[in-house]
Scaffold this motif. Structure first.
Motif, PDB file in Angstrom:
ATOM      1  N   HIS A  92       6.046  34.273  31.946  1.00  0.00           N
ATOM      2  CA  HIS A  92       4.680  33.318  31.807  1.00  0.00           C
ATOM      3  C   HIS A  92       4.775  32.159  31.180  1.00  0.00           C
ATOM      4  O   HIS A  92       4.020  31.212  30.833  1.00  0.00           O
ATOM      5  CB  HIS A  92       4.022  33.772  30.662  1.00  0.00           C
ATOM      6  CG  HIS A  92       3.786  35.193  30.096  1.00  0.00           C
ATOM      7  ND1 HIS A  92       4.691  36.471  29.834  1.00  0.00           N
ATOM      8  CD2 HIS A  92       2.308  36.295  30.369  1.00  0.00           C
ATOM      9  CE1 HIS A  92       3.814  37.218  30.081  1.00  0.00           C
ATOM     10  NE2 HIS A  92       2.810  37.303  30.084  1.00  0.00           N
ATOM     11  N   SER A  94       5.218  28.059  32.778  1.00  0.00           N
ATOM     12  CA  SER A  94       4.788  27.319  34.020  1.00  0.00           C
ATOM     13  C   SER A  94       5.771  26.764  35.255  1.00  0.00           C
ATOM     14  O   SER A  94       7.331  27.130  34.558  1.00  0.00           O
ATOM     15  CB  SER A  94       4.421  25.699  33.478  1.00  0.00           C
ATOM     16  OG  SER A  94       5.571  25.206  32.422  1.00  0.00           O
ATOM     17  N   GLU A  97       7.938  24.275  32.886  1.00  0.00           N
ATOM     18  CA  GLU A  97       9.361  25.112  31.961  1.00  0.00           C
ATOM     19  C   GLU A  97      10.406  26.234  32.549  1.00  0.00           C
ATOM     20  O   GLU A  97      11.096  25.605  32.159  1.00  0.00           O
ATOM     21  CB  GLU A  97       8.499  25.924  31.590  1.00  0.00           C
ATOM     22  CG  GLU A  97       7.222  25.234  29.766  1.00  0.00           C
ATOM     23  CD  GLU A  97       6.531  26.244  29.190  1.00  0.00           C
ATOM     24  OE1 GLU A  97       6.405  25.537  28.480  1.00  0.00           O
ATOM     25  OE2 GLU A  97       5.769  27.581  30.127  1.00  0.00           O
TER      26      GLU A  97
END
Length: 373
Positions: A92, A94, A97
């Motif tokens: 989940h 990006s 991230e």
């Protein structure tokens, strides 16, 4: 009073020494991880419930936890303190991230971050030994035989009083400490000792005898002995002082001796030359910490250096959940061009955890058995 004496004499020195070594180890992971752009969510000394902690401006939770038998650095995207990637959470994130997670970092950055913990322990040991040598110097005995024990390996080999031991299996001998280091980890092992006698060199076959001795604290230790002795009357003793650079060099050498001695000891366990009951756990470390504390701060610091090397080597074992296991995964990834699947890693982590727990139980059982015995 007995409980108070145990706490102040054994438990407190043990916790202080172990906490220092764990802090240095985890700080190695932390610093290299941060340098590599990986976010750190938690830095804990100890396991279990948090006793006290705070959050820094980078979002890291610094914790002191209840069980003082280790510690961990938890990186962003990790499932637990063993740095298993949280596949669900990672899916989940990006790309930006994910690049801040351990699992999403470049392979060399992950390897450097994992290896930094054990390396920090080795560097700490080198620094401790260097400081001790620079401050105190070292008292050594030249390897000239002053006495030979009856029925010893040295007597059977034909070593004589006055012989100077100059090499063992071709390795140069400078002091009696070199002799001790070489033979104690080689019980029942055929070797060749070179002696200097009357201006000539002679090679003699020698087999150290496996012997159980009792140290100054009453602990029983099994090692190899050859039965040569030096003493104050022989005039062999001298004191060496070191410049800072020489002390640093000796620190590296001393750390190397501990590493090679540890591998030799493991080899002796595998081949049966040493009994497995010599393997100790936290109880024996606590006992050793308290015993060293009675000898002064320098003895405790020296023990810390030895334990630091041991922690570094233990974490480099190729067992999943330990640093060495992660490095094995990374090596496989480098060869395959892709990481192992999540399922394979999960199985490996479970096996690794079982191995580590089994080793801890076995070592603790040895500790308790020795205390009772």
């Amino acid at each position: 009073m007995a409980i108070l004496g145990f706490i102040t004499g054994y438990l407190v020195p043990f916790i202080l020494v172990l906490s220092l070594l764990v802090f240095v180890h985890e700080m190695g992971h932390y610093l290299v991880g941060r340098w590599s752009g990986i976010r750190v969510t938690a830095f804990s000394i100890g396991f279990g419930p948090e006793i006290v902690g705070f959050n820094d401006r980078h979002g890291t939770r610094w914790r002191l936890s209840l069980i003082p038998l280790g510690g961990y650095v938890r990186f962003y995207g990790d499932e637990d303190a063993a740095s298993r990637p949280d596949s669900e959470a990672l899916s989940h994130l990006s790309l930006a991230e994910r690049s801040q997670t351990l699992a999403g970092a470049k392979l060399w950055k992950r390897a450097a971050t994992v290896a930094a913990g054990p390396i920090a322990n080795f560097l700490l040991a080198i620094a401790i030994f260097a400081v001790l040598f620079a401050v105190y110097g070292r008292s050594v005995a030249d390897p000239v035989v002053a006495e030979i024990r009856p029925d010893s390996a040295a007597a059977e080999a034909g070593i004589q009083v006055g012989d100077r031991l100059i090499a063992m299996d071709g390795s140069p001998i400078r002091t009696f400490e070199d002799v001790r280091r070489y033979v104690t980890v080689r019980p029942e092992t055929q070797m060749t000792v070179t002696v200097e006698r009357g201006g000539n060199t002679i090679d003699l076959p020698l087999v150290p005898k496996r012997t159980e001795i009792t140290d100054q604290f009453g602990n029983k230790v099994e090692l190899g002995l050859i039965g040569v002795v030096t003493n104050e009357q022989s005039g062999n003793f001298r004191h060496i002082t070191y410049t800072p650079l020489e002390a640093l060099q000796e620190g590296v050498v001393e750390t190397g001796h501990i590493i090679t001695g540890t591998f030799r000891y493991i080899g002796n366990l595998v081949t049966g030359r040493m009994k497995p009951d010599q393997l100790g756990g936290p109880v024996r470390v606590a006992q050793a910490s308290g015993q060293m504390a009675t000898l002064g701060i320098a003895a405790v610091i020296q023990l810390a250096a030895v334990l630091s090397v041991s922690i570094g080597l233990l974490n480099l074992m190729p067992v999943p959940v330990l640093d060495g296991g992660h490095l094995v995964f990374y090596a496989i990834e480098a060869i395959r061009g892709k990481p192992l699947g999540a399922g394979a890693q999960e199985i490996a982590f479970r096996i690794g955890l079982a191995m580590v727990l089994s080793l801890m139980v076995f070592a603790t059982w040895n500790d308790i058995s020795n205390l009772i015995g």
